[in-house]
Design an enzyme around this catalytic site. Sequence first.
Site, PDB file in Angstrom:
ATOM      1  N   PRO A   1      43.957  41.355  42.340  1.00  0.00           N
ATOM      2  CA  PRO A   1      44.197  42.370  43.355  1.00  0.00           C
ATOM      3  C   PRO A   1      43.616  43.742  43.024  1.00  0.00           C
ATOM      4  CG  PRO A   1      46.244  41.721  42.252  1.00  0.00           C
ATOM      5  CD  PRO A   1      45.185  40.747  41.845  1.00  0.00           C
ATOM      6  N   ASN A   2      43.119  44.364  44.083  1.00  0.00           N
ATOM      7  CA  ASN A   2      42.586  45.733  44.077  1.00  0.00           C
ATOM      8  C   ASN A   2      41.231  45.878  43.391  1.00  0.00           C
ATOM      9  OD1 ASN A   2      44.927  46.860  45.436  1.00  0.00           O
ATOM     10  ND2 ASN A   2      46.012  46.458  43.527  1.00  0.00           N
TER      11      ASN A   2
ATOM     12  N   ARG B   1      38.274  53.153  43.784  1.00  0.00           N
ATOM     13  CA  ARG B   1      39.629  53.188  43.237  1.00  0.00           C
ATOM     14  C   ARG B   1      39.650  53.844  41.853  1.00  0.00           C
ATOM     15  NH1 ARG B   1      42.098  47.888  40.267  1.00  0.00           N
ATOM     16  NH2 ARG B   1      44.152  48.797  39.938  1.00  0.00           N
TER      17      ARG B   1
ATOM     18  N   TYR C   1      38.260  53.400  36.210  1.00  0.00           N
ATOM     19  CA  TYR C   1      37.489  52.152  36.370  1.00  0.00           C
ATOM     20  C   TYR C   1      35.996  52.364  36.595  1.00  0.00           C
ATOM     21  CZ  TYR C   1      42.182  50.209  36.831  1.00  0.00           C
ATOM     22  OH  TYR C   1      43.485  49.846  36.599  1.00  0.00           O
TER      23      TYR C   1
ATOM     24  N   ASN D   1      40.147  38.404  35.281  1.00  0.00           N
ATOM     25  CA  ASN D   1      40.782  39.720  35.267  1.00  0.00           C
ATOM     26  C   ASN D   1      41.842  39.667  36.358  1.00  0.00           C
ATOM     27  OD1 ASN D   1      41.633  42.327  35.506  1.00  0.00           O
ATOM     28  ND2 ASN D   1      39.584  43.239  35.560  1.00  0.00           N
TER      29      ASN D   1
ATOM     30  N   GLU E   1      40.438  36.383  29.047  1.00  0.00           N
ATOM     31  CA  GLU E   1      41.035  37.458  29.856  1.00  0.00           C
ATOM     32  C   GLU E   1      40.218  38.738  29.662  1.00  0.00           C
ATOM     33  OE1 GLU E   1      44.934  38.344  28.342  1.00  0.00           O
ATOM     34  OE2 GLU E   1      45.245  40.002  29.756  1.00  0.00           O
TER      35      GLU E   1
ATOM     36  N   ARG F   1      47.420  52.508  27.896  1.00  0.00           N
ATOM     37  CA  ARG F   1      47.760  53.115  29.185  1.00  0.00           C
ATOM     38  C   ARG F   1      49.288  53.118  29.323  1.00  0.00           C
ATOM     39  NH1 ARG F   1      44.413  50.689  33.989  1.00  0.00           N
ATOM     40  NH2 ARG F   1      45.402  52.485  35.018  1.00  0.00           N
TER      41      ARG F   1
HETATM   42  C1  DQA Z   1      43.009  45.979  35.078  1.00  0.00           C
HETATM   43  C2  DQA Z   1      44.225  46.612  34.384  1.00  0.00           C
HETATM   44  C3  DQA Z   1      45.491  46.321  35.167  1.00  0.00           C
HETATM   45  O1  DQA Z   1      46.610  46.905  34.526  1.00  0.00           O
HETATM   46  C4  DQA Z   1      45.384  46.891  36.571  1.00  0.00           C
HETATM   47  O2  DQA Z   1      46.532  46.567  37.316  1.00  0.00           O
HETATM   48  C5  DQA Z   1      44.149  46.464  37.263  1.00  0.00           C
HETATM   49  C6  DQA Z   1      42.902  46.426  36.522  1.00  0.00           C
HETATM   50  C7  DQA Z   1      41.688  46.349  34.382  1.00  0.00           C
HETATM   51  O3  DQA Z   1      40.685  45.703  34.644  1.00  0.00           O
HETATM   52  O4  DQA Z   1      41.659  47.315  33.602  1.00  0.00           O
HETATM   53  O5  DQA Z   1      44.149  46.250  38.474  1.00  0.00           O
HETATM   54  O6  DQA Z   1      43.139  44.580  35.018  1.00  0.00           O
END
Ligand code: DQA
Length: 142
Positions: free
Chosen positions: A9-10, A17, A22, A73, A97, A106
Amino acid sequence: MKVLIINGPNLNLLGLRETDVYGTETLGDIENWLLDTVGSNEHKIDWYQSNHEGEIIDKIHMCIDNYNSIIINPGAYTHYSYAIRDAIISVQIPTVEVHLSDIKNREEFRKHSVIEDICIAQVTGHGKNGYLEAFQILLNYL
Ligand code: DQA
């Protein structure tokens, strides 16, 4: 290598974002960069993104008979989806992963991954290079 790269997600909003965390590249930019870097003739490399837990689980199941490795991811599902964890265990396909950001440095809730111990490796905080490192780890492993 027949690898499926799964993004949760996202991650479809990369480039827009939280660019301070990122970066400004989109998921499509990262996909093209990886394909150019490793060469897509020699290997089957497919890319998938979903914002839905069940769809990600279906996709992991679909890897049986179709892929010999997975890079994932899982976005925020990393931190709490026992269902994705169970899916990875169930298919018995070597999985790495990846996280773009350094989840160990973080917020507290991001430090724990529920899939870390069942993946063959975790690559965190190396940006897009993490996908390449994951690919190389799987190449050596297989
Ligand atoms: C993430 C880290 C996660 O905590 C976060 O919710 C993401 C992106 C990363 O690629 O750094 O959506 O997986």
